[in-house]
Design a protein around this motif. Structure first.
Motif, PDB file in Angstrom:
ATOM      1  N   GLY A   1       0.850  -1.191   0.000  1.00  0.00           N
ATOM      2  CA  GLY A   1       0.000   0.000   0.000  1.00  0.00           C
ATOM      3  C   GLY A   1       0.883   1.236   0.000  1.00  0.00           C
ATOM      4  O   GLY A   1       1.952   1.250  -0.617  1.00  0.00           O
ATOM      5  N   LYS A   2       0.443   2.243   0.753  1.00  0.00           N
ATOM      6  CA  LYS A   2       1.208   3.500   0.780  1.00  0.00           C
ATOM      7  C   LYS A   2       2.558   3.255   1.456  1.00  0.00           C
ATOM      8  O   LYS A   2       2.630   2.636   2.515  1.00  0.00           O
ATOM      9  CB  LYS A   2       0.389   4.528   1.577  1.00  0.00           C
ATOM     10  CG  LYS A   2       0.914   5.925   1.484  1.00  0.00           C
ATOM     11  CD  LYS A   2      -0.098   6.888   2.106  1.00  0.00           C
ATOM     12  CE  LYS A   2       0.441   8.294   2.341  1.00  0.00           C
ATOM     13  NZ  LYS A   2       1.841   8.444   2.544  1.00  0.00           N
ATOM     14  N   LEU A   3       3.617   3.729   0.812  1.00  0.00           N
ATOM     15  CA  LEU A   3       4.958   3.461   1.348  1.00  0.00           C
ATOM     16  C   LEU A   3       5.367   4.494   2.379  1.00  0.00           C
ATOM     17  O   LEU A   3       5.072   5.683   2.238  1.00  0.00           O
ATOM     18  CB  LEU A   3       5.986   3.459   0.217  1.00  0.00           C
ATOM     19  CG  LEU A   3       5.798   2.385  -0.852  1.00  0.00           C
ATOM     20  CD1 LEU A   3       6.870   2.519  -1.920  1.00  0.00           C
ATOM     21  CD2 LEU A   3       5.851   0.990  -0.232  1.00  0.00           C
ATOM     22  N   GLN A   4       6.052   4.050   3.386  1.00  0.00           N
ATOM     23  CA  GLN A   4       6.624   4.949   4.383  1.00  0.00           C
ATOM     24  C   GLN A   4       8.128   5.053   4.119  1.00  0.00           C
ATOM     25  O   GLN A   4       8.693   4.206   3.415  1.00  0.00           O
ATOM     26  CB  GLN A   4       6.363   4.378   5.762  1.00  0.00           C
ATOM     27  CG  GLN A   4       4.867   4.203   5.985  1.00  0.00           C
ATOM     28  CD  GLN A   4       4.470   4.262   7.432  1.00  0.00           C
ATOM     29  OE1 GLN A   4       5.305   4.285   8.317  1.00  0.00           O
ATOM     30  NE2 GLN A   4       3.179   4.283   7.670  1.00  0.00           N
ATOM     31  N   PRO A   5       8.766   6.071   4.687  1.00  0.00           N
ATOM     32  CA  PRO A   5      10.203   6.271   4.383  1.00  0.00           C
ATOM     33  C   PRO A   5      11.047   5.027   4.644  1.00  0.00           C
ATOM     34  O   PRO A   5      11.963   4.724   3.883  1.00  0.00           O
ATOM     35  CB  PRO A   5      10.613   7.403   5.330  1.00  0.00           C
ATOM     36  CG  PRO A   5       9.348   8.101   5.671  1.00  0.00           C
ATOM     37  CD  PRO A   5       8.229   7.128   5.564  1.00  0.00           C
ATOM     38  N   GLN A   6      10.725   4.286   5.712  1.00  0.00           N
ATOM     39  CA  GLN A   6      11.571   3.114   6.011  1.00  0.00           C
ATOM     40  C   GLN A   6      11.404   2.016   4.942  1.00  0.00           C
ATOM     41  O   GLN A   6      12.334   1.264   4.672  1.00  0.00           O
ATOM     42  CB  GLN A   6      11.314   2.561   7.425  1.00  0.00           C
ATOM     43  CG  GLN A   6       9.928   2.055   7.706  1.00  0.00           C
ATOM     44  CD  GLN A   6       8.991   3.159   8.196  1.00  0.00           C
ATOM     45  OE1 GLN A   6       9.098   4.309   7.761  1.00  0.00           O
ATOM     46  NE2 GLN A   6       8.060   2.826   9.075  1.00  0.00           N
TER      47      GLN A   6
ATOM     48  N   SER B   1      -7.674  -4.037  11.506  1.00  0.00           N
ATOM     49  CA  SER B   1      -8.333  -2.860  10.926  1.00  0.00           C
ATOM     50  C   SER B   1      -7.817  -2.692   9.498  1.00  0.00           C
ATOM     51  O   SER B   1      -6.771  -3.247   9.139  1.00  0.00           O
ATOM     52  CB  SER B   1      -7.988  -1.619  11.740  1.00  0.00           C
ATOM     53  OG  SER B   1      -6.616  -1.330  11.572  1.00  0.00           O
ATOM     54  N   GLU B   2      -8.529  -1.858   8.709  1.00  0.00           N
ATOM     55  CA  GLU B   2      -8.103  -1.715   7.320  1.00  0.00           C
ATOM     56  C   GLU B   2      -6.695  -1.120   7.227  1.00  0.00           C
ATOM     57  O   GLU B   2      -5.855  -1.577   6.450  1.00  0.00           O
ATOM     58  CB  GLU B   2      -9.104  -0.840   6.573  1.00  0.00           C
ATOM     59  CG  GLU B   2      -8.724  -0.825   5.121  1.00  0.00           C
ATOM     60  CD  GLU B   2      -9.872  -0.464   4.206  1.00  0.00           C
ATOM     61  OE1 GLU B   2     -11.034  -0.537   4.648  1.00  0.00           O
ATOM     62  OE2 GLU B   2      -9.564  -0.120   3.057  1.00  0.00           O
ATOM     63  N   ALA B   3      -6.452  -0.129   8.103  1.00  0.00           N
ATOM     64  CA  ALA B   3      -5.132   0.530   8.081  1.00  0.00           C
ATOM     65  C   ALA B   3      -4.044  -0.470   8.452  1.00  0.00           C
ATOM     66  O   ALA B   3      -2.981  -0.528   7.818  1.00  0.00           O
ATOM     67  CB  ALA B   3      -5.126   1.704   9.054  1.00  0.00           C
TER      68      ALA B   3
ATOM     69  N   ALA C   1       0.357  -5.545   4.722  1.00  0.00           N
ATOM     70  CA  ALA C   1       0.578  -5.901   3.313  1.00  0.00           C
ATOM     71  C   ALA C   1       1.841  -5.222   2.801  1.00  0.00           C
ATOM     72  O   ALA C   1       2.669  -5.839   2.118  1.00  0.00           O
ATOM     73  CB  ALA C   1      -0.631  -5.482   2.476  1.00  0.00           C
ATOM     74  N   THR C   2       2.016  -3.955   3.163  1.00  0.00           N
ATOM     75  CA  THR C   2       3.191  -3.222   2.676  1.00  0.00           C
ATOM     76  C   THR C   2       4.475  -3.834   3.225  1.00  0.00           C
ATOM     77  O   THR C   2       5.441  -4.057   2.488  1.00  0.00           O
ATOM     78  CB  THR C   2       3.086  -1.731   3.095  1.00  0.00           C
ATOM     79  OG1 THR C   2       1.839  -1.244   2.609  1.00  0.00           O
ATOM     80  CG2 THR C   2       4.225  -0.922   2.539  1.00  0.00           C
TER      81      THR C   2
END
Ligand code: ME8
Length: 661
Positions: free
Chosen positions: A373-378, A431-433, A439-440
């Protein structure tokens, strides 16, 4: 489609008067790794290995075995070939110097050299080392061979000579024009100085040797082993018709540092004389040493590949050989280091990353690789690190720096472990988040694992194929093109394959004992069967009951007379750290004090043994047990179903050193 670029590499062709050990395995494994790597870079690759079957040593060995030379070498060549097959090393060509295609090539090369004026007939007297099959330059009668330390023999005979002296300047010019010809750089000076010091003509035929390739019309001349052996590289890819196959000149000859001179002085000179193309590179690696000395059967310090492959898997051995020592340098072989690396890098490192990632994907995403999903810096940092590693690893492979290539890859594995520890996907909820984040994290880990799998494939062909299947990726990992490998190509939605056993953790001392036990059985095939634990642990205590041959297999008195047994007296006894079953003893056998390891530590206190008289087999080849030399074997009965060792003794007083008959 454009034709693939060709790449031809070779291992030395190994002598058939010995059996393959870890040193030969090293060169051949490296060749196999390069072969796989080059294929993944899009080359059409041919890799040659083979056997060097002529010469005095073979004549003698065949005589000792009581069979004709041709039969002897056929058996030996089969042994070598079968071992490489068993170890999963797949050479494209296996050349034997008794192959007809080779015989024709040697005769043809000689003819070319002769026609071009570089061959003449003369006499030669010199000191000859029959073990290395070479005259020893500047040696006097009585001198030992500087290479192997064994006595030389004085020899005079009519020879054909090769005008090596004519090639001093051409060779020096060649080295200058082709700075990459001899690698590593550190070895270059010694060769350049050797050539600058002046080259003597070289005798290339023998009349004293019978077992060799005949010089046509000039019998009893047969070719000198190096003129014969080196030519095998060319015979394997077409010989006189080399142009048809298009694999000559060789791109790479891999050799040990012991045979650099033959490959970088004689070989290019022979080819120059015949006006044939010269190989592009000779890469000389260092030696694997056991206790700082070169392995040899007489020293009892050879390490065999098969027992290691049986215990830990061939991939583990390949990984160790390439990771432990910088290619080019000498290195020490130790079972301790091997098993330590196996557990830390393979079982806990790659194996654990693969199985825990798959288990989490199985549990959270019904066994289907999730989409990030949405990528974080790490996540992005890990992706960047992995992407950088692709370039680094390929670069290190190109430079034959396998240790650094693997180090870079394992740094990526360590980064993934750290990432999982900080991201803790297992602690996220439903939760969805949280599911998105899981998943990421898992897709990122799986993508990293895919890339590591591809890059490690040349070194770990078996286990990376298993991981590829586990990740449910399409096709086979060997078909992935390294030049197109990028972050972001993971096939998401793919179903995981069946869980695979990759590198089960092993208990160190037990694993070493089992490897040594298998090695002892292979080195001493007539040793007692593994029925009694005393023998099965690889100890030097022979359980007498286990040694008894089956009823039908009677032996003659002459066989029994081969075994020398004497009364010995134990002087000291101590435990060996890390080897629960072994005691290290020093035993007076009358003529000398011997060190012997015995598998009796679980049944005898060391102190209780001091002064005790025992029966000792004194003419067994020495061997290493848990790295400790054992020079002899103490006789024991194997008692009870578990074969408890009970030392054989003497109810009457007997003299130390007395022979048992
Ligand atoms: O020399 N460590 O054959 P060979 C690393 N037939 N590599 C080792 C090693 C060790 N301890 N021991 C052996 C010959 N090797 C000739 C070659 S080629 C035209 C003819 C490897 O059976 C290393 O590659 O003695 C070394 O050069 C080779 O085995 C020698 O094999």
């Amino acid at each position: 489609m454009p034709a693939k670029a060709k790449f031809y590499l070779t291992t030395p062709i190994y002598y058939t008067n010995g059996l393959p050990h870890i040193g030969h395995t090293y060169t051949t494994v490296v060749a196999d790794v390069i072969r796989r790597y080059k294929r993944m870079r899009g080359y059409e690759v041919v890799m040659t290995t083979g056997t060097d079957e002529h010469g005095v040593n073979v004549e003698r060995a065949a005589k000792n075995a009581g069979i004709p030379e041709s039969e002897f070498v056929a058996r030996m060549a089969e042994t070598w070939r079968a071992l490489w097959d068993e170890l999963g090393i797949s050479a494209d060509e296996f050349i034997r110097t008794t192959d007809l295609r080779h015989v024709r090539t040697v005769q043809w090369l000689f003819k070319l050299c002769r026609e071009n004026g570089y061959v003449y007939k003369g006499h030669y007297t010199g000191q000859y080392c029959i073990y290395d099959n070479a005259f020893v330059n500047d040696a006097k009668p009585g001198d030992n061979c500087p290479d192997c330390g064994r006595p030389t023999e004085t020899l005079t005979e009519e020879n054909y000579f090769f005008k090596l002296s004519a090639f001093q300047k051409p060779l020096l010019d060649f080295y200058k024009k082709n700075p990459d010809f001899l690698q590593p750089e550190t070895r270059k000076n010694e060769i350049v100085s050797f050539v600058e010091g002046g080259l003597k003509d070289l005798s290339i035929t023998r009349t004293t040797v019978r077992w060799g390739i005949p010089v046509p019309g000039e019998e009893p001349h047969v070719f000198y082993v190096w003129f014969d052996a080196l030519t095998a590289y060319l015979s394997a890819v077409g010989g006189p018709d080399y142009e048809k196959r298009g694999f000559w000149p060789a791109d790479l000859h891999l050799v040990g540092k012991d045979i650099i001179r033959f490959h970088t002085v004689y070989w290019p000179a022979f080819l120059m004389a015949a006006m044939l193309p010269i190989p592009k590179q000779v890469w000389a690696h260092g030696w694997f040493l056991m206790d700082a000395s070169k392995m040899s059967k007489s020293k009892g310090n050879v390490v065999l590949p098969r027992p290691i492959a049986n215990m830990l898997g061939m991939d583990a051995l390949r990984y160790f050989l390439l990771r432990e020592v910088v290619f080019g340098q000498d290195g020490n072989f130790s079972y301790e280091a091997l098993v330590t690396r196996y557990n830390s890098d393979l079982a806990n490192g790659l194996g654990n990353l693969a199985s825990r990632s798959a288990a989490m994907i199985e549990k959270n995403f019904a066994g289907k690789i999730p989409k990030a999903g949405k990528l974080q810096p790490q996540d992005e940092a890990l992706a960047r690190e992995t992407q950088t590693a692709i370039g680094d690893v390929v670069d290190y492979f190109e430079k034959m720096n396998f240790a650094r290539a693997l180090e870079s890859l394992w740094a990526v594995i360590a980064a993934a472990d750290k990432y999982l520890t900080t991201e803790k996907p297992w602690s996220l909820g439903d939760s969805e988040a949280d599911t998105q984040r899981k998943a990421t994290v898992l897709a990122t880990t799986a993508e990293l694992l895919r890339i590591v799998t591809v890059l490690a494939h040349p070194v770990l062909p078996d286990s990376t194929s298993k991981i590829w299947t586990l990740l449910g990726q399409p096709g086979s990992v060997s078909a992935v093109e390294l030049d197109g490998l990028r972050w972001g190509q993971l096939a998401t939605g793919a179903s995981l394959g069946k869980p695979q056993t990759l590198f089960p953790r092993v208990e160190k001392s037990e694993a070493i004992e089992r490897i040594e036990s298998m090695a002892n059985e292979e080195l001493n095939p007539a040793a007692p069967p593994a029925a009694a634990p005393a023998a099965a642990t690889g100890s030097a205590t022979g359980a007498a009951a286990a040694a008894a041959p089956a009823q039908s297999e009677k032996i003659g008195i002459e066989d029994f007379a081969k075994v020398e047994m004497r009364v010995g007296q134990i002087k000291t006894a101590e435990r060996i750290v890390g080897a629960d079953k072994l005691l290290k003893l020093t035993v007076d056998i009358g003529t000398e004090i011997r060190q012997i390891c015995a598998g009796i530590a679980q049944f005898y206190e060391p102190e209780s043994l001091i002064g005790r008289k025992v029966a000792v087999v004194t003419n067994l080849a020495p061997r290493k047990l848990r790295g400790v030399e054992s020079n002899g074997m103490i006789i024991a009965a194997a008692v009870g179903p578990e074969g408890r060792p009970v030392l054989a003794g003497f109810p009457e007083d007997v003299e130390v050193g007395a022979r048992l008959k």
